[in-house]
Design a protein around this motif. Structure first.
Motif, mmCIF file in Angstrom:
data_model
loop_
_atom_site.group_PDB
_atom_site.id
_atom_site.type_symbol
_atom_site.label_atom_id
_atom_site.label_comp_id
_atom_site.label_asym_id
_atom_site.label_seq_id
_atom_site.Cartn_x
_atom_site.Cartn_y
_atom_site.Cartn_z
ATOM 1 N N ILE A 1 44.256 34.478 47.709
ATOM 2 C CA ILE A 1 45.568 35.064 47.958
ATOM 3 C C ILE A 1 46.533 34.429 46.965
ATOM 4 N N PHE B 1 50.440 34.881 44.470
ATOM 5 C CA PHE B 1 51.648 35.626 44.100
ATOM 6 C C PHE B 1 52.499 34.791 43.146
ATOM 7 N N ARG C 1 56.700 34.471 42.103
ATOM 8 C CA ARG C 1 58.038 34.902 42.513
ATOM 9 C C ARG C 1 59.102 34.049 41.814
ATOM 10 N N GLU D 1 54.468 29.943 41.453
ATOM 11 C CA GLU D 1 53.196 30.650 41.417
ATOM 12 C C GLU D 1 52.278 29.926 42.383
ATOM 13 N N ALA E 1 58.742 32.228 50.877
ATOM 14 C CA ALA E 1 57.901 33.119 50.081
ATOM 15 C C ALA E 1 56.457 33.109 50.572
ATOM 16 N N VAL E 2 55.932 31.931 50.883
ATOM 17 C CA VAL E 2 54.558 31.822 51.370
ATOM 18 C C VAL E 2 54.427 32.498 52.734
ATOM 19 N N GLU F 1 56.159 35.013 53.934
ATOM 20 C CA GLU F 1 56.197 36.460 53.761
ATOM 21 C C GLU F 1 54.897 36.995 53.161
ATOM 22 N N ARG F 2 54.450 36.369 52.093
ATOM 23 C CA ARG F 2 53.243 36.880 51.403
ATOM 24 C C ARG F 2 52.002 36.725 52.275
ATOM 25 N N THR G 1 52.006 39.222 55.192
ATOM 26 C CA THR G 1 51.576 40.555 54.758
ATOM 27 C C THR G 1 50.066 40.613 54.597
ATOM 28 N N TRP G 2 49.491 39.557 54.033
ATOM 29 C CA TRP G 2 48.038 39.515 53.840
ATOM 30 C C TRP G 2 47.315 39.511 55.184
#
Length: 205
Positions: free
Chosen positions: A60, A62, A64, A74, A172-173, A175-176, A179-180
């Motif tokens: 996983i 991303f 941002r 990253e 950020a973590v 949210e990402r 979603t995963w």
């Protein structure tokens, strides 16, 4: 610059190519090329392979940019069958072996995503603070931030101190990863089960 550090730079700077040529007397010159198009995702997959895990890695990741922390992040992570924790932090491509606010924010975000998903689905899991202390089992991750004005604590510059970084990376973590989890409910349930199993082992130890 040692070979390990040269190899690490392309992981932390996607698109960068570095080649090393050994021109010492031999039958012919030997060249090694380092290039990792997926950046820290490739880094995490490589770290996981070093554990000898037989599981095909589902990384996983991303990237941002966040003006609040005046920089970019990253992040990549995966859970494997190993019980070892391998979380590595970097600031402007420099290793931070003592961690800091970027690594703390990562842990906050993972704990919040795990407990949030568990509560939404009615699954048993410990509170976020307890979860954050135990989530590292079997987790391989790289947290790389690039900041305009990094603030380090201590003389060795191995601990990041920028306070906003923790909040930004954590959000950020969360949210990402949230979603995963929603897109991969079976894997999400496995992660929650792992946290519950760890909690039970700690309580009965």
């Amino acid at each position: 610059m040692e070979k390990a550090r040269v190899r690490r730079c392309p992981f932390l700077n996607r698109g960068l190519r570095i080649s090393l040529t050994d021109e010492r007397p031999a039958d012919e010159a030997r060249m090694v090329l380092f290039r990792f198009p997926e950046g820290v995702r490739d880094f995490v997959a490589t770290l996981d392979a070093e554990t000898g895990s037989a599981i095909d890695p589902d990384v996983i990741g991303f990237v941002r940019e966040d003006p609040k922390m005046a920089g970019t992040m990253e992040v990549a992570l995966l859970w494997s069958g190993s019980r070892e924790e391998r979380i590595r932090g970097f600031v402007n491509s420099r290793a931070t072996p003592q961690g800091g606010t970027h690594v703390d924010g990562f842990r906050d975000g993972v704990a919040a995503a795990v407990t949030g998903y568990a509560r939404e689905k009615g699954l048993p899991v410990a509170d976020p603070d307890s979860c954050a202390d135990r989530l590292g089992e079997g987790l391989t991750a790289v947290v790389s931030v690039k900041l305009d004005h990094p603030e380090f604590l201590g003389a060795t510059r191995g601990l990041l101190g920028n306070p906003y970084v923790r909040e930004c990376v954590g959000e950020a973590v969360r949210e990402r990863l949230g979603t995963w989890f929603a897109d991969h409910p079976e894997r999400a349930a496995e992660v929650v089960d792992r946290m519950t199993d760890i909690h039970e082992r700690v309580m009965t130890a």
